[in-house]
Design a protein around this motif. Structure first.
Motif, PDB file in Angstrom:
ATOM      1  N   ALA A 220      35.599 -23.799  85.013  1.00  0.00           N
ATOM      2  CA  ALA A 220      34.126 -23.806  85.202  1.00  0.00           C
ATOM      3  C   ALA A 220      33.789 -24.307  86.747  1.00  0.00           C
ATOM      4  O   ALA A 220      34.694 -25.264  87.384  1.00  0.00           O
ATOM      5  N   PRO A 221      32.824 -23.811  87.286  1.00  0.00           N
ATOM      6  CA  PRO A 221      32.399 -24.306  88.664  1.00  0.00           C
ATOM      7  C   PRO A 221      31.845 -25.850  88.633  1.00  0.00           C
ATOM      8  O   PRO A 221      31.435 -26.114  87.633  1.00  0.00           O
ATOM      9  N   PRO A 222      31.934 -26.709  89.639  1.00  0.00           N
ATOM     10  CA  PRO A 222      31.612 -28.036  89.778  1.00  0.00           C
ATOM     11  C   PRO A 222      30.150 -28.189  89.632  1.00  0.00           C
ATOM     12  O   PRO A 222      29.571 -29.266  89.333  1.00  0.00           O
ATOM     13  N   GLY A 300      17.025 -23.272  78.414  1.00  0.00           N
ATOM     14  CA  GLY A 300      17.341 -22.001  78.507  1.00  0.00           C
ATOM     15  C   GLY A 300      18.773 -21.735  77.413  1.00  0.00           C
ATOM     16  O   GLY A 300      19.184 -22.643  76.654  1.00  0.00           O
ATOM     17  N   LEU A 301      18.878 -20.597  77.273  1.00  0.00           N
ATOM     18  CA  LEU A 301      19.927 -20.254  76.145  1.00  0.00           C
ATOM     19  C   LEU A 301      21.013 -19.194  76.613  1.00  0.00           C
ATOM     20  O   LEU A 301      20.666 -18.196  77.472  1.00  0.00           O
ATOM     21  N   ILE A 302      22.232 -19.328  76.230  1.00  0.00           N
ATOM     22  CA  ILE A 302      23.358 -18.445  76.432  1.00  0.00           C
ATOM     23  C   ILE A 302      23.778 -18.045  75.087  1.00  0.00           C
ATOM     24  O   ILE A 302      24.265 -18.925  74.303  1.00  0.00           O
ATOM     25  N   VAL A 322      25.754 -13.045  76.865  1.00  0.00           N
ATOM     26  CA  VAL A 322      27.432 -12.533  76.959  1.00  0.00           C
ATOM     27  C   VAL A 322      27.573 -11.140  76.306  1.00  0.00           C
ATOM     28  O   VAL A 322      27.332 -10.938  75.156  1.00  0.00           O
ATOM     29  N   PRO A 323      28.112 -10.215  77.208  1.00  0.00           N
ATOM     30  CA  PRO A 323      28.494  -8.850  76.481  1.00  0.00           C
ATOM     31  C   PRO A 323      29.266  -8.689  75.285  1.00  0.00           C
ATOM     32  O   PRO A 323      29.388  -7.630  74.551  1.00  0.00           O
ATOM     33  N   ASP A 324      30.356  -9.805  75.374  1.00  0.00           N
ATOM     34  CA  ASP A 324      31.114  -9.892  74.267  1.00  0.00           C
ATOM     35  C   ASP A 324      31.413 -11.170  73.754  1.00  0.00           C
ATOM     36  O   ASP A 324      30.844 -12.120  74.309  1.00  0.00           O
ATOM     37  N   LEU A 330      32.349 -15.022  78.821  1.00  0.00           N
ATOM     38  CA  LEU A 330      31.480 -16.557  78.652  1.00  0.00           C
ATOM     39  C   LEU A 330      31.618 -17.186  80.008  1.00  0.00           C
ATOM     40  O   LEU A 330      30.696 -17.636  80.585  1.00  0.00           O
ATOM     41  N   ARG A 331      32.967 -17.139  80.570  1.00  0.00           N
ATOM     42  CA  ARG A 331      32.992 -17.980  81.713  1.00  0.00           C
ATOM     43  C   ARG A 331      32.467 -17.303  82.942  1.00  0.00           C
ATOM     44  O   ARG A 331      31.885 -18.325  83.544  1.00  0.00           O
ATOM     45  N   THR A 332      32.512 -16.080  82.993  1.00  0.00           N
ATOM     46  CA  THR A 332      31.607 -15.171  83.850  1.00  0.00           C
ATOM     47  C   THR A 332      29.956 -15.577  83.775  1.00  0.00           C
ATOM     48  O   THR A 332      29.646 -15.961  85.156  1.00  0.00           O
ATOM     49  N   VAL A 333      29.397 -15.779  82.786  1.00  0.00           N
ATOM     50  CA  VAL A 333      28.129 -15.978  82.716  1.00  0.00           C
ATOM     51  C   VAL A 333      27.751 -17.454  83.225  1.00  0.00           C
ATOM     52  O   VAL A 333      26.898 -17.835  83.758  1.00  0.00           O
TER      53      VAL A 333
END
Length: 381
Positions: A220-222, A300-302, A322-324, A330-333
């Motif tokens: 994940a990004p910082p 917000g929601l993921i 998340v598309p799947d 998930l990491r991309t979102v």
């Protein structure tokens, strides 16, 4: 009011800590003489509480009866059922609200004057359909319960439309929907934190695949952190998760908090990840407490592509889908999160909070019980 009808709320759960049943108590205790029967102490506001001993399992122990398909014997030999039956024998109520399928036969046996409303928290015949042994042994028992008892109920509700549709298709009954919405919380969104604070709160059960969150945070990004609140339903699994996440940057395990404090706790964050892989039928149709608690906390929601959640999230613009259910998706979102995007989701949650509150949902329960017991306002008139 001495002429108030009597209502038994029956649940083989610890009612004081069962969010859905507690909402029923809070809704009906001001209107009727409510008696509760379940595990643990009395919830506030009831005229009486009938406590089932904590060591009385609410599940089938008579394996021989299940194996030989003597399902009626299997049901009445459930320890919690026998304990509740003994304590309730000779009691008469105007109406009963039976929670979950395992309470329905007992509620009907008690023969309340005006009928029984059944609130089914899951689609019982497929509750653990990811487990082969469960499908072969327990599922036929659940289907038998549904065939024999659901049509005897005066009315039925469940937690999501997809589950209601399945009951209607399989058992030719009409089923209303009362979601697991949280009570309305009068608050405003907090500014987005730096770094952005993510939260996931869940039962620690292996089939929920919570390790996906740990894997997603490894790269994940910082500008994001994740706290996980995991209830120790399966302690060995929770310990395993904590070992997996020990050295993952930005990841922290936080101790569970009482339900009454949960929305306040969530409000310390920015985004709730409500990402439930469809490992069984009920998870495929999940519309869980945590989705609505996040709205009341103004987060917000993921979410994953769970149809019940997708429908509401899309309608109100509450977050990202998340598309799947793959970790990389998930990491991309997570990587695409920005303060402005999250701020817009939090504002959308604020705008939707009243529509998506428990108070807005409970009209269906209120109508069902009024059909059993009559309208309180009509009695006053």
């Amino acid at each position: 009011m001495p002429d108030r009808p009597s209502l038994l709320i029956l649940s083989f759960s610890p009612i004081r800590s069962d969010p859905r049943v507690l909402k029923q108590v809070q809704l009906f205790a001001p209107l009727y003489d409510v008696t509760t029967c379940g595990f643990g102490g009395a919830p506030d506001g009831v005229v009486e509480h009938i406590e089932i001993p904590g060591d009385a399992r609410a599940w089938v122990d008579d394996r021989l009866a299940i194996a030989t398909r003597r399902y009626e014997t299997a049901y009445w030999n459930i320890k919690a059922v026998t304990e509740a039956k003994a304590k309730l024998t000779g009691r008469t109520f105007d109406g009963i609200l039976a929670n979950d399928l395992n309470a329905v036969p007992l509620a009907l046996w008690l023969e309340p004057r005006s009928g029984v409303h059944g609130d089914l928290h899951e689609f019982a015949p497929k509750e653990k359909d990811d487990d082969l042994r469960w499908r072969l042994t327990v599922a036929p028992f659940m289907r038998w319960l549904c065939r024999h008892y659901l049509k005897q109920l005066t009315s039925i509700t469940t937690v999501a439309r997809g589950i209601a549709d399945q009951y209607e298709a399989d058992y030719s009954v009409t089923v209303g929907v009362v979601t697991n919405a949280a009570p309305y919380s009068d608050r405003r969104p907090t500014p987005v934190h730096e770094p952005i604070r993510l939260i996931h709160s869940a039962a620690g059960q292996r089939y929920r695949k919570l390790e996906a969150f740990i894997e997603a945070m490894k790269d994940a990004p910082p500008n994001v952190t994740l706290d996980m609140i995991v209830m120790p339903h399966e302690p060995d699994y929770v310990d395993e998760l904590k070992r997996m996440g020990k050295d993952v940057p930005g990841l922290t395990f936080r101790e569970p908090v009482p339900y009454a404090q949960l929305v306040d706790t969530l409000a310390e964050y920015d985004v709730s990840m409500t990402f439930l892989p469809p490992t069984n039928f009920n998870l495929a149709h999940a519309l869980p407490n945590k989705f609505f608690e996040a709205v009341q906390a103004r987060l917000g929601l993921i979410i994953g592509p769970s149809p019940e959640m997708v429908s509401i999230l899309t309608q109100y613009g509450l977050g990202a889908i998340v598309p799947d259910f793959e970790v990389e998706s998930l990491r991309t979102v997570i990587r695409e999160l920005t303060p402005d995007k999250v701020a817009s989701w939090k504002q959308a949650a604020d705008a939707a909070a009243k529509d998506l509150s428990a108070e807005a949902q409970q009209a269906t329960w209120k109508t069902a019980i009024e059909n059993l017991l009559g309208s309180p306002s009509a009695r006053r008139d």
